[in-house]
Design an enzyme around this catalytic site. Structure first.
Site, short mmCIF file in Angstrom:
data_model
loop_
_atom_site.label_atom_id
_atom_site.label_comp_id
_atom_site.label_asym_id
_atom_site.label_seq_id
_atom_site.Cartn_x
_atom_site.Cartn_y
_atom_site.Cartn_z
N TYR A 93 0.86 -1.11 -0.01
CA TYR A 93 0.23 -0.12 -0.05
C TYR A 93 0.71 1.10 -0.08
CZ TYR A 93 -3.97 -2.92 1.40
OH TYR A 93 -4.93 -3.92 1.14
N LEU A 130 -18.46 -1.56 2.66
CA LEU A 130 -19.11 -0.44 2.16
C LEU A 130 -18.82 -0.48 0.41
CD1 LEU A 130 -18.46 2.13 4.81
CD2 LEU A 130 -20.40 0.99 4.52
N GLY A 158 -16.90 2.66 -0.18
CA GLY A 158 -17.68 3.94 -0.34
C GLY A 158 -18.90 3.79 -1.15
N SER A 189 -21.93 3.41 1.01
CA SER A 189 -21.88 3.99 2.30
C SER A 189 -22.82 5.19 2.74
CB SER A 189 -20.53 5.00 2.54
OG SER A 189 -20.36 5.86 1.58
N1 LIG Z 1 -7.34 -8.73 0.88
C1 LIG Z 1 -7.73 -7.71 -0.08
O1 LIG Z 1 -7.67 -7.98 -1.30
C2 LIG Z 1 -8.10 -6.22 0.14
C3 LIG Z 1 -8.59 -5.40 -0.74
C4 LIG Z 1 -9.07 -4.20 -0.60
C5 LIG Z 1 -8.96 -3.66 0.87
N2 LIG Z 1 -8.44 -4.52 1.91
C6 LIG Z 1 -8.34 -4.26 3.52
O2 LIG Z 1 -9.72 -3.84 3.72
C7 LIG Z 1 -9.81 -2.58 4.35
C8 LIG Z 1 -11.13 -1.94 4.04
O3 LIG Z 1 -11.46 -1.97 2.71
P1 LIG Z 1 -12.03 -0.54 2.18
O4 LIG Z 1 -11.30 0.56 2.57
O5 LIG Z 1 -12.11 -0.96 0.50
O6 LIG Z 1 -13.46 -0.65 2.74
P2 LIG Z 1 -14.57 -0.04 2.56
O7 LIG Z 1 -14.97 0.08 4.05
O8 LIG Z 1 -15.78 -0.61 1.95
O9 LIG Z 1 -14.59 1.42 1.93
C9 LIG Z 1 -13.89 2.40 2.69
C10 LIG Z 1 -14.30 3.93 2.12
O10 LIG Z 1 -15.64 4.18 2.17
C11 LIG Z 1 -15.87 5.25 2.51
N3 LIG Z 1 -16.72 5.66 3.86
C12 LIG Z 1 -17.87 6.45 3.74
N4 LIG Z 1 -18.30 6.34 5.13
C13 LIG Z 1 -17.74 5.63 5.77
C14 LIG Z 1 -17.76 5.32 7.09
N5 LIG Z 1 -18.67 5.51 7.99
N6 LIG Z 1 -16.72 4.53 7.76
C15 LIG Z 1 -15.79 4.01 6.82
N7 LIG Z 1 -15.48 4.35 5.33
C16 LIG Z 1 -16.54 5.10 4.87
C17 LIG Z 1 -14.59 6.09 2.63
O11 LIG Z 1 -14.43 6.76 1.44
P3 LIG Z 1 -13.77 8.49 1.46
O12 LIG Z 1 -12.77 8.34 2.67
O13 LIG Z 1 -13.51 8.55 0.20
O14 LIG Z 1 -15.23 8.81 2.17
C18 LIG Z 1 -13.54 5.09 2.64
O15 LIG Z 1 -12.41 5.31 2.15
C19 LIG Z 1 -8.69 -1.67 3.67
O16 LIG Z 1 -8.30 -0.65 4.45
C20 LIG Z 1 -7.68 -2.95 3.38
O17 LIG Z 1 -6.93 -2.96 4.74
C21 LIG Z 1 -8.12 -5.61 1.57
#
Ligand SMILES: NC(=O)c1ccc[n+]([C@@H]2O[C@H](COP(=O)([O-])OP(=O)(O)OC[C@H]3O[C@@H](n4cnc5c(N)ncnc54)[C@H](OP(=O)(O)O)[C@@H]3O)[C@@H](O)[C@H]2O)c1
Length: 336
Positions: free
Chosen positions: A58, A211, A214, A217
């Site tokens: 990352y 989410l 996002g 969300s």
């Molecule tokens: N194993 C894998 O292949 C893989 C792949 C992807 C991710 N991951 C891991 O999973 C974690 C979570 O994934 P993700 O970041 O895609 O998850 P997510 O929670 O689906 O999306 C996060 C995005 O949602 C938005 N959001 C809006 N309201 C929110 C709230 N109340 N709380 C949190 N986010 C909110 C934010 O965007 P804005 O900040 O732009 O508003 C944030 O960047 C990553 O950080 C990573 O560690 C793993």
């Protein structure tokens, strides 16, 4: 604050029922604010979150160094409770390009040596390859991590985005704590064979994309300006008619959320939490405001009527567009 806890599989660590996914603090979701990112990690630890998820790729180590900084400056008690979950294996270049995966045992040992330094810790709690290396049998990669467990550099072995056959082969090699995989109201592919397999083998799930990055969300809008490199600028679900269709689904969810007096994000996270005690959603919050909202989902209980209403609003398979662009879908053993 005392948060509810869950155990990652039969052999993994006990963790707060949601983890903090730190990826967006360094990469893939546009500009981020370092001070706010560190404050968000501190606020999460202070609230009782324990599991911090990252990947060495990352922003080429940036995310691990950020977590290292946050851990160093956190109160000792919070630091002591923190659990690190690290993905490795993705190969990068100085321009940010991606060039495949490396799961060879010597590469695993190399990756972990650097991660320990960047995080400033003496062990990693859960270590996993981000994607199956098609040229290296999973037994060799998992076997190399098992040796790191024996030496005390790693506590538990995880998996990421692999399918049932690979899960079985990995579990036959060494104890596996959890599979990290996308799971949300609009990404339900694991329900057919992957989830029954992890449950049969006593392996937990750390769910990401709860989410849908996002999209579901409740905060995402059609006119959102994305910076170059933002995952959402090339993700099929965020394009054109797909985006219109998917945001219409969010409006259906919003009606249910408003009736219950909670937010759309809280409904989406609470739905994942309701799918079983073996599932720990990773929250991708990049600010304390988003974190507070996400943690509020732990207070949301969905009864059968509400669950049925959610299912009716967003039935399995309702989303338009794949969860990754075609080139990245090709790396997903979980989609074979
Ligand atoms: N194993 C894998 O292949 C893989 C792949 C992807 C991710 N991951 C891991 O999973 C974690 C979570 O994934 P993700 O970041 O895609 O998850 P997510 O929670 O689906 O999306 C996060 C995005 O949602 C938005 N959001 C809006 N309201 C929110 C709230 N109340 N709380 C949190 N986010 C909110 C934010 O965007 P804005 O900040 O732009 O508003 C944030 O960047 C990553 O950080 C990573 O560690 C793993």
């Amino acid at each position: 604050m005392n948060l509810p806890t869950r155990t990652l599989g039969t052999t993994g660590p006990r963790t707060a029922a949601v983890g903090l996914g730190c990826m967006g603090m360094s990469a893939l979701y546009g500009e981020s604010d370092r001070a706010e990112s560190v404050a968000t990690v501190h606020a999460a630890l202070d609230a009782g979150v324990t599991l911090l998820d990252t990947g060495d790729f990352y922003a080429m180590g940036h995310n691990e160094m950020l977590i290292g900084e946050a851990l160093r400056s956190a109160p000792a008690a919070a630091r002591a409770n923190a659990l690190t979950s690290v993905k490795f294996g993705a190969l990068r270049d100085p321009d940010g390009g991606w060039s495949g995966y490396d799961g060879r045992p010597q590469a695993v040992r190399n990756f972990v040596a650097y991660s320990l330094q960047r995080l400033g810790v003496d062990h990693i709690d859960v270590y996993r390859i981000a994607r199956l290396d098609p040229d290296v049998p999973i037994e060799e990669t998992v076997g190399a991590i098992a040796e790191l467990v024996e030496k005390g550099h790693v506590r538990h072995i995880g998996l990421s985005e692999v399918g049932a056959e690979t899960i079985r082969r990995a579990a036959a090699t060494a104890p596996i704590s959890d599979l990290q995989i996308e799971y949300s109201l609009i990404s339900r592919g694991i329900e057919d064979t992957i989830l029954p397999t992890t449950r049969e083998l006593g392996i937990g799930i750390t769910a990401y994309g709860v989410l849908s990055r996002g999209l579901i969300s409740g905060h995402y809008t059609r006119d959102r300006q994305l910076t170059p490199g933002d995952f959402r600028s090339f993700s099929p679900r965020f394009q054109g008619e797909n985006l219109d269709h998917n945001l219409d689904l969010v409006e259906q969810l919003r009606k249910i959320a408003e009736q219950k007096g909670v937010s759309v994000a809280q409904i989406a996270i609470a739905w994942v939490l309701s799918r079983g005690d073996d599932i720990v959603p990773l929250i991708g919050a990049r600010s304390r405001t988003r974190l507070t909202e996400a943690l509020g989902a732990l207070d949301v209980t969905l009864d059968d009527t509400e669950l049925a209403a959610i299912e009716a609003a967003v039935p399995a398979g309702a989303a338009a567009g794949e969860r990754y662009p075609a080139a990245q879908m090709a790396h997903l053993d979980s989609e074979r």
